[in-house]
Scaffold this motif. Structure first.
Motif, PDB file in Angstrom:
ATOM      1  N   ALA A 126     -24.698  -6.373  29.915  1.00 43.40           N
ATOM      2  CA  ALA A 126     -24.764  -5.284  30.904  1.00 43.40           C
ATOM      3  C   ALA A 126     -25.242  -3.995  30.227  1.00 43.40           C
ATOM      4  O   ALA A 126     -26.071  -3.266  30.773  1.00 43.40           O
ATOM      5  N   LEU A 127     -24.722  -3.755  29.020  1.00 39.82           N
ATOM      6  CA  LEU A 127     -25.101  -2.527  28.313  1.00 39.82           C
ATOM      7  C   LEU A 127     -26.608  -2.486  28.035  1.00 39.82           C
ATOM      8  O   LEU A 127     -27.274  -1.502  28.371  1.00 39.82           O
ATOM      9  N   VAL A 128     -27.142  -3.568  27.458  1.00 43.83           N
ATOM     10  CA  VAL A 128     -28.567  -3.514  27.105  1.00 43.83           C
ATOM     11  C   VAL A 128     -29.454  -3.535  28.354  1.00 43.83           C
ATOM     12  O   VAL A 128     -30.587  -3.066  28.315  1.00 43.83           O
ATOM     13  N   SER A 129     -28.919  -4.044  29.445  1.00 43.41           N
ATOM     14  CA  SER A 129     -29.684  -4.012  30.702  1.00 43.41           C
ATOM     15  C   SER A 129     -29.941  -2.573  31.148  1.00 43.41           C
ATOM     16  O   SER A 129     -30.874  -2.305  31.893  1.00 43.41           O
ATOM     17  N   TRP A 359     -32.279  -9.641  29.744  1.00 44.48           N
ATOM     18  CA  TRP A 359     -31.422  -8.801  28.895  1.00 44.48           C
ATOM     19  C   TRP A 359     -31.535  -9.147  27.422  1.00 44.48           C
ATOM     20  O   TRP A 359     -31.491  -8.253  26.565  1.00 44.48           O
ATOM     21  N   GLN A 360     -31.730 -10.435  27.122  1.00 47.78           N
ATOM     22  CA  GLN A 360     -31.778 -10.825  25.698  1.00 47.78           C
ATOM     23  C   GLN A 360     -32.966 -10.207  24.977  1.00 47.78           C
ATOM     24  O   GLN A 360     -32.904  -9.908  23.789  1.00 47.78           O
ATOM     25  N   GLU A 361     -34.051 -10.032  25.736  1.00 50.25           N
ATOM     26  CA  GLU A 361     -35.251  -9.453  25.110  1.00 50.25           C
ATOM     27  C   GLU A 361     -35.062  -7.967  24.799  1.00 50.25           C
ATOM     28  O   GLU A 361     -35.859  -7.370  24.089  1.00 50.25           O
ATOM     29  N   ARG A 362     -34.053  -7.366  25.366  1.00 52.24           N
ATOM     30  CA  ARG A 362     -33.813  -5.932  25.126  1.00 52.24           C
ATOM     31  C   ARG A 362     -32.905  -5.689  23.913  1.00 52.24           C
ATOM     32  O   ARG A 362     -32.598  -4.545  23.590  1.00 52.24           O
ATOM     33  N   LEU A 363     -32.447  -6.783  23.291  1.00 51.30           N
ATOM     34  CA  LEU A 363     -31.565  -6.625  22.117  1.00 51.30           C
ATOM     35  C   LEU A 363     -32.395  -6.337  20.873  1.00 51.30           C
ATOM     36  O   LEU A 363     -33.515  -6.846  20.746  1.00 51.30           O
ATOM     37  N   PRO A 364     -31.860  -5.579  19.921  1.00 51.22           N
ATOM     38  CA  PRO A 364     -32.523  -5.492  18.615  1.00 51.22           C
ATOM     39  C   PRO A 364     -32.649  -6.921  18.058  1.00 51.22           C
ATOM     40  O   PRO A 364     -31.736  -7.732  18.260  1.00 51.22           O
ATOM     41  N   PRO A 365     -33.766  -7.261  17.360  1.00 53.01           N
ATOM     42  CA  PRO A 365     -34.002  -8.650  16.964  1.00 53.01           C
ATOM     43  C   PRO A 365     -32.820  -9.304  16.235  1.00 53.01           C
ATOM     44  O   PRO A 365     -32.445 -10.433  16.553  1.00 53.01           O
ATOM     45  N   ALA A 366     -32.206  -8.596  15.292  1.00 52.41           N
ATOM     46  CA  ALA A 366     -31.108  -9.216  14.533  1.00 52.41           C
ATOM     47  C   ALA A 366     -29.917  -9.513  15.449  1.00 52.41           C
ATOM     48  O   ALA A 366     -29.262 -10.556  15.330  1.00 52.41           O
ATOM     49  N   LEU A 367     -29.651  -8.631  16.374  1.00 47.98           N
ATOM     50  CA  LEU A 367     -28.547  -8.844  17.316  1.00 47.98           C
ATOM     51  C   LEU A 367     -28.894  -9.995  18.273  1.00 47.98           C
ATOM     52  O   LEU A 367     -28.030 -10.815  18.621  1.00 47.98           O
ATOM     53  N   GLY A 368     -30.165 -10.073  18.649  1.00 46.92           N
ATOM     54  CA  GLY A 368     -30.622 -11.166  19.517  1.00 46.92           C
ATOM     55  C   GLY A 368     -30.393 -12.519  18.845  1.00 46.92           C
ATOM     56  O   GLY A 368     -29.947 -13.476  19.474  1.00 46.92           O
ATOM     57  N   ARG A 369     -30.687 -12.582  17.534  1.00 48.04           N
ATOM     58  CA  ARG A 369     -30.505 -13.845  16.804  1.00 48.04           C
ATOM     59  C   ARG A 369     -29.024 -14.234  16.788  1.00 48.04           C
ATOM     60  O   ARG A 369     -28.664 -15.383  16.996  1.00 48.04           O
ATOM     61  N   TRP A 370     -28.169 -13.252  16.562  1.00 47.28           N
ATOM     62  CA  TRP A 370     -26.715 -13.516  16.549  1.00 47.28           C
ATOM     63  C   TRP A 370     -26.251 -14.011  17.928  1.00 47.28           C
ATOM     64  O   TRP A 370     -25.492 -14.972  18.036  1.00 47.28           O
ATOM     65  N   VAL A 371     -26.725 -13.351  18.962  1.00 42.97           N
ATOM     66  CA  VAL A 371     -26.326 -13.728  20.323  1.00 42.97           C
ATOM     67  C   VAL A 371     -26.708 -15.186  20.608  1.00 42.97           C
ATOM     68  O   VAL A 371     -25.925 -15.962  21.151  1.00 42.97           O
ATOM     69  N   ARG A 372     -27.915 -15.581  20.182  1.00 44.52           N
ATOM     70  CA  ARG A 372     -28.337 -16.976  20.417  1.00 44.52           C
ATOM     71  C   ARG A 372     -27.480 -17.946  19.597  1.00 44.52           C
ATOM     72  O   ARG A 372     -27.075 -18.988  20.076  1.00 44.52           O
ATOM     73  N   ARG A 373     -27.158 -17.530  18.361  1.00 42.02           N
ATOM     74  CA  ARG A 373     -26.365 -18.401  17.481  1.00 42.02           C
ATOM     75  C   ARG A 373     -24.966 -18.668  18.069  1.00 42.02           C
ATOM     76  O   ARG A 373     -24.442 -19.766  17.961  1.00 42.02           O
ATOM     77  N   VAL A 374     -24.381 -17.640  18.706  1.00 44.37           N
ATOM     78  CA  VAL A 374     -23.014 -17.832  19.229  1.00 44.37           C
ATOM     79  C   VAL A 374     -23.034 -18.366  20.662  1.00 44.37           C
ATOM     80  O   VAL A 374     -21.990 -18.447  21.319  1.00 44.37           O
ATOM     81  N   GLY A 375     -24.214 -18.714  21.169  1.00 43.77           N
ATOM     82  CA  GLY A 375     -24.292 -19.274  22.530  1.00 43.77           C
ATOM     83  C   GLY A 375     -24.148 -18.202  23.592  1.00 43.77           C
ATOM     84  O   GLY A 375     -23.609 -18.471  24.677  1.00 43.77           O
TER      85      GLY A 375
END
Ligand SMILES: Cc1ncc(COP(=O)(O)O)c(C=O)c1O
Length: 381
Positions: A126-129, A359-375
């Motif tokens: 919601a925040l990055v949106s 929303w995922q595309e709006r994350l900083p790349p490193a944070l995006g990778r973490w988000v994908r890793r944790v499902g």
């Protein structure tokens, strides 16, 4: 939960704070007040009746205690963007982001990781949106790197007004001073009996500081049990005393009238006790640390949800868990028999309505990778 009585009646009896302070702080009205008070028999113990202050309903846009703070915090900063700090699931950053977005202002956020619960990842989505600019570091202790990045490397287009963690500046705490006065009016109107104990959670402690002083100003003699969401070095009685002292200095600038002047002088902390307001801190629910869920917290969150009360595991779940153990005689503290008020500071708003598809595309790349890793994407569903 059982229905709230007399909310409307209490509205007309909200105390006029301008009578106590010749220079009251400016306020940007954001909240719908007063919030209701309801009985919560499912939390009762043999000698205690529990009432809940429903601050989850401070606003239809996004509720929770932060709204009370932001009313005063946003009124004292200049127009334009704001900069603040919090974990990925921070209710403070989300509330700030949502209200700034409404005002067409930008948020710059310094953000670090926390346990990836669905609640936290949903808040992040919601925040990055809302399209804040994010300065991301993996761990809280690395925040100085985010500050360096912000100041020297990736400077924002215009400087943001600094809003401290949790919006716990003295002006933010004043939101809870006013909240205590709102509660006093509700007691006066017969909505609830005067509580002998108030349970509230504490992180940066602006909520608790304002509340303690507000209760004393309104002469509601009670014990405030502060259930810490953070580890001892981050919140303890010395830190709380220093937050209280800073708040006293702020109250002094408002030019108090004689009725509250004892609460703004050098002996202000002793004046609290003279007015019957005492406090103590419980670290017993922190568990493995800030934002790490505990079994007792998860249990009470699930039980509360069945009774129509939405809590979360970082703050309010831990606070309710302490209360539940204490009233059953299994906790660290024996509240005196009588009414207890549980101050629910968590927003019950469903934040999914803020989440945009990409929303995922709006994350900083490193944070995006973490988000994908944790499902993360599945956690947001
Ligand atoms: C739901 C909720 N309750 C309580 C708090 C703690 O408030 P404070 O930081 O004023 O102690 C927070 C802080 O972020 C919160 O998100």
């Amino acid at each position: 939960m059982t229905g709230s009585a007399g909310t409307a009646a209490a509205t007309s009896r909200l105390p006029d704070l301008t009578g106590w302070f010749r220079r009251p702080p400016p306020r940007t009205p954001l909240a719908r007040l007063p919030t209701p008070v309801e009985r919560a028999p499912f939390l009762d113990g043999p000698d205690h009746q529990v009432f809940v202050k429903r601050d989850d309903r401070t606003s239809e846009l996004y509720g929770g205690g932060k709204v009370r703070k932001l009313e005063y915090v946003l009124a004292e900063v200049p127009e334009g963007p704001c900069t603040s700090v919090g974990a990925i699931g921070s209710h403070h950053l989300l509330a700030l982001g949502i209200f700034l977005h409404e005002m067409e202002r930008n948020l710059y956020s310094w953000t670090f990781l926390q346990e990836p619960t669905s609640h936290a990842v949903r808040n992040l989505a919601a925040l990055v949106s809302l399209q804040p600019l994010v300065w991301y570091v993996p761990r809280r202790i690395m925040l100085p790197l985010a500050a360096i990045d912000y100041r020297f490397l990736r400077r924002p287009p215009e400087p943001g007004a600094w809003i401290p963690a949790g919006a716990s500046s003295p002006a933010g705490a004043f939101g809870f001073f006013a909240a205590a006065c709102e509660l006093a009016a509700q007691i006066d109107a017969g909505v609830l009996p005067a509580p002998r104990t108030v349970y509230v959670t504490a992180g940066t402690a602006g909520t608790a500081a304002g509340l303690v002083f507000g209760l004393a100003a309104c002469r509601i003699a009670t014990h405030v049990r502060l259930v810490s969401a953070v580890e001892r070095p981050l919140f303890n009685r010395w830190i709380f005393a220093s937050v209280l002292r800073r708040f006293v200095r702020f109250l002094r600038t408002l030019d108090p009238d004689p009725r509250v002047r004892d609460l703004t002088g050098p002996g202000a902390l002793r004046a609290l006790a003279r007015r019957g307001v005492t406090w103590s801190i419980d670290h017993g629910q922190v568990g493995r640390g800030y934002a790490r869920s505990t079994e007792a917290g998860l249990r009470v969150v699930a039980d509360s949800a069945r009774h129509g009360l939405a809590l979360e595991t970082t703050y309010t779940g831990k606070c309710a868990a302490a209360l539940a153990q204490d009233v059953r005689g299994r906790g660290r503290f024996r509240p005196p028999p009588g009414p207890i008020l549980f101050w629910n500071t968590h927003a019950s708003t469903d934040v999914r309505r803020f989440i945009v598809q990409d929303w995922q595309e709006r994350l900083p790349p490193a944070l995006g990778r973490w988000v994908r890793r944790v499902g993360g994407p599945d956690l947001v569903e």
